[in-house]
Design a protein around this motif. Sequence first.
Motif, PDB file in Angstrom:
ATOM      1  N   VAL A 215      62.431  27.916   6.405  1.00  0.00           N
ATOM      2  CA  VAL A 215      62.420  27.847   4.943  1.00  0.00           C
ATOM      3  C   VAL A 215      62.006  29.194   4.347  1.00  0.00           C
ATOM      4  CG1 VAL A 215      61.393  26.705   2.930  1.00  0.00           C
ATOM      5  CG2 VAL A 215      62.041  25.357   4.935  1.00  0.00           C
ATOM      6  N   THR A 216      61.047  29.869   4.999  1.00  0.00           N
ATOM      7  CA  THR A 216      60.641  31.196   4.532  1.00  0.00           C
ATOM      8  C   THR A 216      61.829  32.159   4.538  1.00  0.00           C
ATOM      9  OG1 THR A 216      58.352  30.984   5.271  1.00  0.00           O
ATOM     10  CG2 THR A 216      59.201  33.209   5.022  1.00  0.00           C
ATOM     11  N   GLY A 217      62.576  32.155   5.632  1.00  0.00           N
ATOM     12  CA  GLY A 217      63.698  33.083   5.748  1.00  0.00           C
ATOM     13  C   GLY A 217      64.734  32.891   4.662  1.00  0.00           C
ATOM     14  N   PHE A 218      65.136  31.646   4.428  1.00  0.00           N
ATOM     15  CA  PHE A 218      66.151  31.388   3.414  1.00  0.00           C
ATOM     16  C   PHE A 218      65.616  31.609   2.005  1.00  0.00           C
ATOM     17  CE2 PHE A 218      68.378  28.743   6.733  1.00  0.00           C
ATOM     18  CZ  PHE A 218      69.483  29.574   6.813  1.00  0.00           C
ATOM     19  N   ASN A 219      64.320  31.331   1.800  1.00  0.00           N
ATOM     20  CA  ASN A 219      63.738  31.641   0.493  1.00  0.00           C
ATOM     21  C   ASN A 219      63.727  33.147   0.244  1.00  0.00           C
ATOM     22  OD1 ASN A 219      61.390  28.899   0.115  1.00  0.00           O
ATOM     23  ND2 ASN A 219      63.102  29.450  -1.204  1.00  0.00           N
ATOM     24  N   ARG A 220      63.395  33.919   1.281  1.00  0.00           N
ATOM     25  CA  ARG A 220      63.373  35.375   1.123  1.00  0.00           C
ATOM     26  C   ARG A 220      64.770  35.924   0.844  1.00  0.00           C
ATOM     27  NH1 ARG A 220      59.023  38.027  -0.131  1.00  0.00           N
ATOM     28  NH2 ARG A 220      59.595  39.844   1.124  1.00  0.00           N
ATOM     29  N   LEU A 221      65.789  35.237   1.322  1.00  0.00           N
ATOM     30  CA  LEU A 221      67.169  35.630   1.042  1.00  0.00           C
ATOM     31  C   LEU A 221      67.645  35.119  -0.316  1.00  0.00           C
ATOM     32  CD1 LEU A 221      68.814  34.955   4.525  1.00  0.00           C
ATOM     33  CD2 LEU A 221      68.533  37.188   3.443  1.00  0.00           C
ATOM     34  N   THR A 222      66.781  34.375  -0.996  1.00  0.00           N
ATOM     35  CA  THR A 222      67.095  33.731  -2.289  1.00  0.00           C
ATOM     36  C   THR A 222      68.325  32.830  -2.173  1.00  0.00           C
ATOM     37  OG1 THR A 222      68.484  35.554  -3.181  1.00  0.00           O
ATOM     38  CG2 THR A 222      66.101  35.681  -3.557  1.00  0.00           C
ATOM     39  N   ALA A 223      68.480  32.188  -1.004  1.00  0.00           N
ATOM     40  CA  ALA A 223      69.647  31.332  -0.770  1.00  0.00           C
ATOM     41  C   ALA A 223      69.396  29.876  -1.126  1.00  0.00           C
ATOM     42  CB  ALA A 223      70.065  31.429   0.691  1.00  0.00           C
ATOM     43  N   LEU A 224      68.127  29.461  -1.202  1.00  0.00           N
ATOM     44  CA  LEU A 224      67.801  28.057  -1.435  1.00  0.00           C
ATOM     45  C   LEU A 224      67.621  27.748  -2.914  1.00  0.00           C
ATOM     46  CD1 LEU A 224      65.175  27.258   1.360  1.00  0.00           C
ATOM     47  CD2 LEU A 224      67.650  26.906   1.406  1.00  0.00           C
ATOM     48  N   ALA A 282      84.040  40.763   7.956  1.00  0.00           N
ATOM     49  CA  ALA A 282      83.729  42.184   8.141  1.00  0.00           C
ATOM     50  C   ALA A 282      83.323  42.805   6.812  1.00  0.00           C
ATOM     51  CB  ALA A 282      84.920  42.929   8.750  1.00  0.00           C
ATOM     52  N   TYR A 283      82.380  42.122   6.147  1.00  0.00           N
ATOM     53  CA  TYR A 283      82.002  42.540   4.791  1.00  0.00           C
ATOM     54  C   TYR A 283      80.482  42.696   4.657  1.00  0.00           C
ATOM     55  CZ  TYR A 283      81.570  42.249  -0.336  1.00  0.00           C
ATOM     56  OH  TYR A 283      81.258  42.491  -1.646  1.00  0.00           O
ATOM     57  N   ARG A 284      79.747  41.593   4.599  1.00  0.00           N
ATOM     58  CA  ARG A 284      78.290  41.636   4.503  1.00  0.00           C
ATOM     59  C   ARG A 284      77.690  40.554   5.398  1.00  0.00           C
ATOM     60  NH1 ARG A 284      77.241  42.206  -2.021  1.00  0.00           N
ATOM     61  NH2 ARG A 284      77.839  44.405  -2.219  1.00  0.00           N
ATOM     62  N   MET A 285      76.411  40.681   5.696  1.00  0.00           N
ATOM     63  CA  MET A 285      75.759  39.704   6.566  1.00  0.00           C
ATOM     64  C   MET A 285      75.438  38.403   5.839  1.00  0.00           C
ATOM     65  SD  MET A 285      75.794  40.885   9.523  1.00  0.00           S
ATOM     66  CE  MET A 285      74.800  39.610  10.272  1.00  0.00           C
ATOM     67  N   THR A 286      75.230  38.447   4.530  1.00  0.00           N
ATOM     68  CA  THR A 286      74.790  37.249   3.815  1.00  0.00           C
ATOM     69  C   THR A 286      75.769  36.757   2.760  1.00  0.00           C
ATOM     70  OG1 THR A 286      73.536  38.652   2.282  1.00  0.00           O
ATOM     71  CG2 THR A 286      72.340  37.724   4.154  1.00  0.00           C
ATOM     72  N   ASP A 287      76.659  37.595   2.279  1.00  0.00           N
ATOM     73  CA  ASP A 287      77.591  37.197   1.219  1.00  0.00           C
ATOM     74  C   ASP A 287      79.022  37.170   1.740  1.00  0.00           C
ATOM     75  OD1 ASP A 287      75.550  37.117  -0.675  1.00  0.00           O
ATOM     76  OD2 ASP A 287      75.778  39.246  -1.153  1.00  0.00           O
ATOM     77  N   THR A 323      75.950  27.666  -3.526  1.00  0.00           N
ATOM     78  CA  THR A 323      75.514  29.008  -3.911  1.00  0.00           C
ATOM     79  C   THR A 323      76.580  29.622  -4.804  1.00  0.00           C
ATOM     80  OG1 THR A 323      76.539  30.144  -2.032  1.00  0.00           O
ATOM     81  CG2 THR A 323      74.302  29.298  -1.710  1.00  0.00           C
ATOM     82  N   GLN A 324      76.152  30.525  -5.662  1.00  0.00           N
ATOM     83  CA  GLN A 324      77.100  31.169  -6.577  1.00  0.00           C
ATOM     84  C   GLN A 324      78.208  31.878  -5.812  1.00  0.00           C
ATOM     85  OE1 GLN A 324      77.408  31.230  -9.915  1.00  0.00           O
ATOM     86  NE2 GLN A 324      75.687  29.858 -10.306  1.00  0.00           N
ATOM     87  N   GLY A 416      77.026  36.188   8.141  1.00  0.00           N
ATOM     88  CA  GLY A 416      77.587  37.149   9.065  1.00  0.00           C
ATOM     89  C   GLY A 416      79.084  37.301   8.888  1.00  0.00           C
ATOM     90  N   GLY A 417      79.676  36.380   8.081  1.00  0.00           N
ATOM     91  CA  GLY A 417      81.089  36.497   7.776  1.00  0.00           C
ATOM     92  C   GLY A 417      82.017  35.707   8.674  1.00  0.00           C
ATOM     93  N   GLN A 418      81.474  34.729   9.432  1.00  0.00           N
ATOM     94  CA  GLN A 418      82.330  33.906  10.277  1.00  0.00           C
ATOM     95  C   GLN A 418      83.066  32.883   9.415  1.00  0.00           C
ATOM     96  OE1 GLN A 418      78.964  34.094  10.681  1.00  0.00           O
ATOM     97  NE2 GLN A 418      78.547  34.975  12.672  1.00  0.00           N
ATOM     98  N   ASN A 419      84.339  32.696   9.677  1.00  0.00           N
ATOM     99  CA  ASN A 419      85.149  31.734   8.928  1.00  0.00           C
ATOM    100  C   ASN A 419      85.924  30.864   9.903  1.00  0.00           C
ATOM    101  OD1 ASN A 419      84.777  33.070   6.160  1.00  0.00           O
ATOM    102  ND2 ASN A 419      85.639  34.722   7.382  1.00  0.00           N
ATOM    103  N   ILE A 420      85.762  29.555   9.771  1.00  0.00           N
ATOM    104  CA  ILE A 420      86.481  28.609  10.615  1.00  0.00           C
ATOM    105  C   ILE A 420      87.165  27.586   9.716  1.00  0.00           C
ATOM    106  CG2 ILE A 420      86.328  26.899  12.458  1.00  0.00           C
ATOM    107  CD1 ILE A 420      85.560  29.706  13.358  1.00  0.00           C
TER     108      ILE A 420
END
Length: 429
Positions: A215-224, A282-287, A323-324, A416-420
């Motif tokens: 929860v700390t990690g995702f909060n720090r990423l402002t994803a939650l 192949a763009y960004r790790m989080t977006d 998420t936006q 990480g940009g994985q798409n399935i």
Amino acid sequence: MRRRVVITGMGVITPLGYTPAELFANQIEGRTAVGPITHFDAHAFPTTFASEVKNFDLAQFLPDPTPYIRCGVNTHFALAAGRLALADAGLLDPKGDRSRMGVYLGSGEGKEDFDALITSNATATPVGERSANIRQATKLLYERLSGPDESEQEMYVPSGHLANAFALDGPFASCQTACAASSQAIGEAVEIIRFGEADVMLAGGSHSMISPLGVTGFNRLTALSQRNDSPATASRPFDLTRDGFVIGEGAGLLVLEELEHAKARGANILAELTGYGSTADAYRMTDPHPQGRGAIRAMQDALADSGLAPTDIGYINAHGTSTQANDSAETAGIKSVFGPYAYKVPVSSSKSMLGHLIAAAGVVELAITVMALRKGIVPPTINYQTPDPECDLDYVPNQAREVRFKHALSNSFGFGGQNIALVVSAFRD
């Protein structure tokens, strides 16, 4: 001819039910599993709610859970879902040759001893100081940690436990592609069967990050989402007022089987997996890429693999995280792939009720999609109140809908940009 792959068993452990039927019924009713976090004291966190699996006991699912008592919850969820799936498929009996039956699991980090880590550092921090004495902290941690317990942290360990528990001696693999992991595991397992390396694969994912570190990690990423005043309405995919996803947990396993093998033993065929696409942004790790670049190619590849046109798809189970960035990019991607038909095909997000099961999300959502295909009804996207001009498709707002269709698309996109993208179809002999 390419070997055809069908689904002959499904097992799930989720916040909304322990069987696909129970899970689907709750989705159709628009019930949410989101509430205050009970796994740990989260009162000081920016986000204090999650979608938890409640009252889970491995002893309810395994005749003898003793060998797995020290395993992490990821393994416990996977073992329960795996047993349910194999029983559903009529393949639980370990007798006979199992060398053509394998495992492919998407999973995340395993068991963590948070208390030992924190107390060791706290004890080694002098009064009035802000940094621990590293040598002392390391010594204390070495004394407090258990070797067998620490080995359960490894991401591949649940796969090994599945293979051992159910005598699955065939191809064995695991992948850690974040939120796309279980869908990738399914897609790669399909390829293993298609190319003749196995006849049966137990594939899916298991994960829980409802912990202080997760929860700390995702909060720090402002994803939650931080709607602590209204957890039940916090997950609102495609809504203009969305402010982040809701973290969840659980597991899902599917029995994938080569068609002739399934027919020869008189298996109950639930659906056929006809398409698989896998790409990287192949763009960004989080977006995600803003125009859904990688998602577009994954959907196109899955359609090409299935031999279907976009207009053959009757339902899309969206990644739809709330998420936006994700929701607008996924919408843009669907529009690019489906053209004008994008406005006619129903799209909904199971995460509006389940939250985001991270590495287990894709397989659970695919199980829901299979149920929708068989029942002729699609689940809604709940909490959809304020339309977003950038997200203007038919998201099946707030109420389930009767829709008869033969083919569906299920999307999973990971950090990480994985798409399935997976295409599942009604079985036709």
